[in-house]
Scaffold this active site. Structure first.
Site, PDB file in Angstrom:
ATOM      1  N   GLY A   1      86.540 136.182  79.864  1.00  0.00           N
ATOM      2  CA  GLY A   1      86.995 137.169  80.840  1.00  0.00           C
ATOM      3  C   GLY A   1      88.224 137.940  80.398  1.00  0.00           C
ATOM      4  O   GLY A   1      88.874 138.604  81.197  1.00  0.00           O
TER       5      GLY A   1
ATOM      6  N   SER B   1      83.534 136.907  76.468  1.00  0.00           N
ATOM      7  CA  SER B   1      83.589 138.367  76.240  1.00  0.00           C
ATOM      8  C   SER B   1      82.464 138.892  75.352  1.00  0.00           C
ATOM      9  O   SER B   1      82.670 139.818  74.563  1.00  0.00           O
ATOM     10  CB  SER B   1      84.965 138.775  75.680  1.00  0.00           C
TER      11      SER B   1
ATOM     12  N   LYS C   1      78.790 133.494  87.821  1.00  0.00           N
ATOM     13  CA  LYS C   1      80.039 132.999  88.439  1.00  0.00           C
ATOM     14  C   LYS C   1      80.007 133.299  89.949  1.00  0.00           C
ATOM     15  O   LYS C   1      78.933 133.348  90.529  1.00  0.00           O
ATOM     16  CB  LYS C   1      81.259 133.575  87.728  1.00  0.00           C
TER      17      LYS C   1
ATOM     18  N   ASN D   1      75.816 133.780  83.238  1.00  0.00           N
ATOM     19  CA  ASN D   1      76.536 133.006  84.248  1.00  0.00           C
ATOM     20  C   ASN D   1      77.169 134.006  85.205  1.00  0.00           C
ATOM     21  O   ASN D   1      78.132 134.673  84.865  1.00  0.00           O
ATOM     22  CB  ASN D   1      77.610 132.156  83.537  1.00  0.00           C
TER      23      ASN D   1
ATOM     24  N   GLU E   1      82.666 127.909  74.309  1.00  0.00           N
ATOM     25  CA  GLU E   1      83.356 129.011  74.975  1.00  0.00           C
ATOM     26  C   GLU E   1      84.857 128.823  74.827  1.00  0.00           C
ATOM     27  O   GLU E   1      85.461 128.068  75.597  1.00  0.00           O
ATOM     28  CB  GLU E   1      83.000 129.039  76.464  1.00  0.00           C
TER      29      GLU E   1
ATOM     30  N   HIS F   1      81.833 123.719  82.336  1.00  0.00           N
ATOM     31  CA  HIS F   1      82.436 125.049  82.128  1.00  0.00           C
ATOM     32  C   HIS F   1      83.958 124.955  82.273  1.00  0.00           C
ATOM     33  O   HIS F   1      84.468 124.149  83.054  1.00  0.00           O
ATOM     34  CB  HIS F   1      81.857 126.041  83.138  1.00  0.00           C
TER      35      HIS F   1
ATOM     36  N   GLU G   1      86.041 126.818  83.723  1.00  0.00           N
ATOM     37  CA  GLU G   1      86.639 127.131  85.032  1.00  0.00           C
ATOM     38  C   GLU G   1      86.672 125.896  85.931  1.00  0.00           C
ATOM     39  O   GLU G   1      87.746 125.531  86.406  1.00  0.00           O
ATOM     40  CB  GLU G   1      85.935 128.353  85.651  1.00  0.00           C
TER      41      GLU G   1
HETATM   42  P1  13P Z   1      82.838 136.465  80.025  1.00  0.00           P
HETATM   43  O1  13P Z   1      81.594 136.895  79.308  1.00  0.00           O
HETATM   44  O2  13P Z   1      83.102 137.248  81.273  1.00  0.00           O
HETATM   45  O3  13P Z   1      84.024 136.388  79.109  1.00  0.00           O
HETATM   46  O4  13P Z   1      82.575 134.956  80.547  1.00  0.00           O
HETATM   47  C1  13P Z   1      82.090 134.001  79.663  1.00  0.00           C
HETATM   48  C2  13P Z   1      81.745 132.783  80.431  1.00  0.00           C
HETATM   49  O5  13P Z   1      82.588 132.077  80.925  1.00  0.00           O
HETATM   50  C3  13P Z   1      80.322 132.466  80.581  1.00  0.00           C
HETATM   51  O6  13P Z   1      80.141 131.182  81.078  1.00  0.00           O
END
Ligand code: 13P
Length: 252
Positions: free
Chosen positions: A175, A215, A12, A10, A169, A97, A99
């Site tokens: 992150g 992560s 982002k 992803n 997740e 997701h 976010e």
């Molecule tokens: P990270 O791997 O940067 O923690 O992000 C995970 C994520 O949100 C994937 O959709």
């Protein structure tokens, strides 16, 4: 049943068109020289999909988008429809997701509408669920996951479920560099698989791919992916470099 692992990246809100083309070309080149034992999906920003599709067409790299809206078309400024994503070569779409849930207020009900629309349009949803740190500390992780799964999969048939990947997740691991321990992740994955068994069937539970996200890095991928109910990874930061994304695939 042995499930083939699925590693998804992803991106982002990272990489403009030039950067996207550079990264995907590098990934394609390096992957061609490796033998990895998993399926690979990349989810770049909308603005790069059309161009990237031309680069990955005919390879084993599959293309996904990071979100979509559930309406077919019309006055929904800023939104992208399922058929638009299909028209630029997407097979997958990330939905639910954390976010968009937390920053843009996406609800379980909205996510369910998006999942239903993606399925009817022939897109394969990567449906994300996960608890916040506060929810984990209150010991309500399973309740939160259960609500997200039940509401998100409302009116989804067992046949449709076959087209869905679930991604667990934990929000506190996204992150932050704070990865869930393999056991913490496995516990929730087993819980999700059991929920699928109760709501659908043992066969559906056995079949469904449940990815872990939060992560994931080459250094921790192998142990996470070695857990019984962890069938892949949804990778953020570490998918932005071809070497670390491939390093994760090598953990399969
Ligand atoms: P990270 O791997 O940067 O923690 O992000 C995970 C994520 O949100 C994937 O959709």
């Amino acid at each position: 049943m042995s499930r083939k692992k699925v590693i998804a990246g992803n991106w982002k809100m990272n990489n403009d068109l030039t950067e996207s083309v550079k990264l995907v070309n590098e990934l394609k080149e390096k992957l061609a020289a490796e033998s990895v034992n998993c399926d690979v999906i990349i989810c770049p920003p909308f603005t790069s999909l059309y161009e990237i599709n031309k680069i990955v067409e005919g390879t084993d790299i599959k293309l996904g988008a990071q979100n979509m809206y559930f309406e077919e078309n019309g006055a929904f400024t800023g939104q992208i429809s399922a058929s638009m994503l299909k028209s630029v070569g997407c097979q997958y779409v990330i939905l639910g997701h954390s976010e968009p849930r937390s920053i843009f207020g996406e609800t379980d009900e909205l996510i369910n509408k998006k999942i239903k629309k993606a399925l009817s349009a022939g897109l394969l949803p990567v449906f994300c669920v996960g608890e916040t740190l506060e929810e984990r500390e209150k010991n309500i992780t399973n309740d939160v996951i259960k609500r997200q799964i039940i509401e998100g999969l409302k009116n989804v048939s067992e046949e449709e479920l076959e087209k869905i990947i679930i991604a667990y997740e934990p929000v506190w691991a996204i992150g932050t560099g704070k990865v869930a321990s393999p056991q913490q992740a496995e516990d929730v994955h087993a819980f999700i698989r059991n929920l699928i068994k109760e709501k659908f069937s043992a066969a559906a539970a056995d079949r469904i791919i449940i990815q872990y996200g939060g992560s994931v890095k080459p250094e921790n991928a192998k142990e996470l992916l070695g857990q019984k109910d962890i069938d892949g990874a949804l990778v953020g930061g570490a998918c932005l470099k071809a070497d670390s994304f491939i390093g994760i695939m090598k953990g399969c």
